[in-house]
Design a protein around this motif. Structure first.
Motif, PDB file in Angstrom:
ATOM      1  N   THR A  16      41.486  69.684  74.998  1.00  0.00           N
ATOM      2  CA  THR A  16      40.689  69.207  76.111  1.00  0.00           C
ATOM      3  C   THR A  16      41.512  68.281  76.975  1.00  0.00           C
ATOM      4  O   THR A  16      42.646  67.960  76.673  1.00  0.00           O
ATOM      5  CB  THR A  16      39.463  68.427  75.598  1.00  0.00           C
ATOM      6  N   HIS A  17      40.884  67.843  78.051  1.00  0.00           N
ATOM      7  CA  HIS A  17      41.583  66.944  78.961  1.00  0.00           C
ATOM      8  C   HIS A  17      41.673  65.530  78.407  1.00  0.00           C
ATOM      9  O   HIS A  17      42.460  64.720  78.871  1.00  0.00           O
ATOM     10  CB  HIS A  17      40.852  66.921  80.309  1.00  0.00           C
ATOM     11  N   CYS A  18      40.833  65.182  77.421  1.00  0.00           N
ATOM     12  CA  CYS A  18      40.828  63.852  76.816  1.00  0.00           C
ATOM     13  C   CYS A  18      40.805  63.990  75.302  1.00  0.00           C
ATOM     14  O   CYS A  18      40.242  64.955  74.772  1.00  0.00           O
ATOM     15  CB  CYS A  18      39.600  63.057  77.259  1.00  0.00           C
ATOM     16  N   ILE A 262      30.763  63.489  83.881  1.00  0.00           N
ATOM     17  CA  ILE A 262      32.006  62.709  83.923  1.00  0.00           C
ATOM     18  C   ILE A 262      33.209  63.615  83.678  1.00  0.00           C
ATOM     19  O   ILE A 262      34.256  63.479  84.345  1.00  0.00           O
ATOM     20  CB  ILE A 262      31.958  61.582  82.876  1.00  0.00           C
ATOM     21  N   LYS A 263      33.053  64.550  82.752  1.00  0.00           N
ATOM     22  CA  LYS A 263      34.159  65.445  82.428  1.00  0.00           C
ATOM     23  C   LYS A 263      34.611  66.245  83.639  1.00  0.00           C
ATOM     24  O   LYS A 263      35.823  66.390  83.893  1.00  0.00           O
ATOM     25  CB  LYS A 263      33.731  66.394  81.297  1.00  0.00           C
ATOM     26  N   CYS A 270      39.306  59.089  80.996  1.00  0.00           N
ATOM     27  CA  CYS A 270      39.125  59.416  79.581  1.00  0.00           C
ATOM     28  C   CYS A 270      38.348  58.351  78.815  1.00  0.00           C
ATOM     29  O   CYS A 270      37.551  58.664  77.925  1.00  0.00           O
ATOM     30  CB  CYS A 270      40.487  59.629  78.919  1.00  0.00           C
ATOM     31  N   GLU A 271      38.559  57.088  79.151  1.00  0.00           N
ATOM     32  CA  GLU A 271      37.872  56.022  78.426  1.00  0.00           C
ATOM     33  C   GLU A 271      36.363  56.095  78.658  1.00  0.00           C
ATOM     34  O   GLU A 271      35.565  55.977  77.716  1.00  0.00           O
ATOM     35  CB  GLU A 271      38.399  54.658  78.856  1.00  0.00           C
ATOM     36  N   ARG A 275      33.451  57.012  75.867  1.00  0.00           N
ATOM     37  CA  ARG A 275      32.282  56.163  75.643  1.00  0.00           C
ATOM     38  C   ARG A 275      30.981  56.947  75.799  1.00  0.00           C
ATOM     39  O   ARG A 275      30.025  56.757  75.051  1.00  0.00           O
ATOM     40  CB  ARG A 275      32.294  54.976  76.607  1.00  0.00           C
ATOM     41  N   SER A 276      30.965  57.840  76.799  1.00  0.00           N
ATOM     42  CA  SER A 276      29.753  58.636  77.026  1.00  0.00           C
ATOM     43  C   SER A 276      29.507  59.608  75.874  1.00  0.00           C
ATOM     44  O   SER A 276      28.353  59.825  75.479  1.00  0.00           O
ATOM     45  CB  SER A 276      29.854  59.396  78.353  1.00  0.00           C
ATOM     46  N   THR A 277      30.586  60.169  75.327  1.00  0.00           N
ATOM     47  CA  THR A 277      30.406  61.095  74.205  1.00  0.00           C
ATOM     48  C   THR A 277      30.011  60.357  72.935  1.00  0.00           C
ATOM     49  O   THR A 277      29.233  60.871  72.121  1.00  0.00           O
ATOM     50  CB  THR A 277      31.683  61.912  73.961  1.00  0.00           C
ATOM     51  N   GLN A 278      30.518  59.146  72.742  1.00  0.00           N
ATOM     52  CA  GLN A 278      30.086  58.339  71.600  1.00  0.00           C
ATOM     53  C   GLN A 278      28.601  57.996  71.714  1.00  0.00           C
ATOM     54  O   GLN A 278      27.865  58.030  70.718  1.00  0.00           O
ATOM     55  CB  GLN A 278      30.924  57.065  71.521  1.00  0.00           C
TER      56      GLN A 278
END
Length: 323
Positions: A16-18, A262-263, A270-271, A275-278
């Motif tokens: 992925t990109h991050c 955001i993606k 990436c930060e 955070r959004s995925t967490q």
């Protein structure tokens, strides 16, 4: 490659990109939340299943839908212990690729079937009050059984892609089992899962809001006390379903959509994306709350269930455990 129980495992290494976001090993509070949900949800659903199967003398169509809601919860109670173990291991999945697919399939089917049967129960209450002469209000037990069966067929068919896709991913030396991952290009099978995840929330949610508003308006038009009492019971049942539905399923949908936005809109942030995925993974735990909350739906949606519970002196037990 990661070794799972001593056997080489084929792992999906889609990049992925991050970098992938994950909890520090064993330090997250998600296992605690899920353990509490099992402790609360298991006795409530066991009591409900006992009442439906052994104490319910007279069956009506909505009882069939409530029973199927209990069966949907059992899928969750079987599957969640594996997620608890995984979170306690810092997202390290040790049960192999095949069980990864089955586990995520069962969790997704629980979510879809719970949403489906909550919606059907609410609509049944709505038609009984607002359109008492409609053919849906006069549904027979046979019709209800067919509807429940077709609902399961539709739910399972919608989630079959999870069984046909490798959902085990490599993050450094950690094998992660997730149905939501950080793909550069989302595979078609996973895209079906994403679309279903969002659509199966918003469509029923709007139906629930509409039903609640219509019943509330109908209540204001009633003059007879007996009819007002009946309508209040209906709106209370629909309101409880709407509340459980919103609390359990909305957080994960909203945070999931934010993460995807955001993606694609800010691919270098990436930060923020991590955070959004967490946050999304945290909100997924609210989905499991439906198992602990469903006994409230049984109680407020069925006077027969409520009366049996009271006669059995179990009302205080089940609702004390739910609080």
């Amino acid at each position: 490659m990661a070794l799972v129980t001593g056997t080489p495992t084929v792992v999906n290494e889609t990049s992925t990109h991050c970098p992938s976001a994950r909890e520090d090993a064993g330090t997250g509070f998600l296992p605690v939340i899920m353990i509490i949900e099992i402790i609360v949800g298991l006795p409530g659903n066991i009591i409900a299943l006992w009442i439906f199967l052994f104490r319910m003398k007279f069956w009506k169509p909505h009882i069939i839908f409530l029973l199927n809601l209990v069966l949907a919860d059992l899928l969750l109670l079987i599957s969640v212990p594996f997620r608890i173990h995984t979170h306690m291991q810092g997202e390290y999945w040790v049960f192999g690729e095949v069980w990864c697919r089955i586990n995520l399939f069962m969790l997704a089917v629980n979510r879809s079937s719970s949403i489906a049967f909550m919606t059907v129960v609410a609509l049944d209450r709505y038609f009984k009050v607002i359109h008492p002469h409609h053919w849906i209000s006069k549904m027979t037990m046979t019709h209800a059984a067919w509807l429940a069966g077709l609902t399961w067929v539709a739910v399972i068919a919608l989630r079959i892609p999870l069984l046909t896709t490798n959902l085990l991913h490599q993050d450094g030396n950690i094998s992660q089992c997730r149905s939501f991952n950080f793909y550069k290009v989302i595979p078609p099978e996973v895209m079906v899962h994403y679309v279903a995840f969002v659509a199966e929330f918003f469509l029923p949610w709007f139906l629930l809001l509409f039903s609640s508003a219509r019943i509330a308006c109908y209540l204001n038009q009633q003059k007879q006390k007996e009819m007002q009492k009946r309508v209040r019971r209906a709106i209370r049942a629909v309101a409880v379903i709407s509340l459980v539905f919103t609390v359990c399923f909305m957080p994960s949908v909203i945070t999931g959509l934010v993460g995807l936005s955001i993606k694609y809109l800010y691919p270098t942030e990436c930060e923020i994306y991590q955070r959004s995925t967490q946050l999304f993974m945290t909100c997924i735990s609210f989905t499991y709350l439906n198992s602990a909350s469903d006994p409230f739906i049984y109680f407020y949606s069925s006077s027969m269930f409520r009366n049996i519970l009271r006669r059995s002196n179990l009302e205080s037990t089940i609702f004390t455990s739910e609080m």
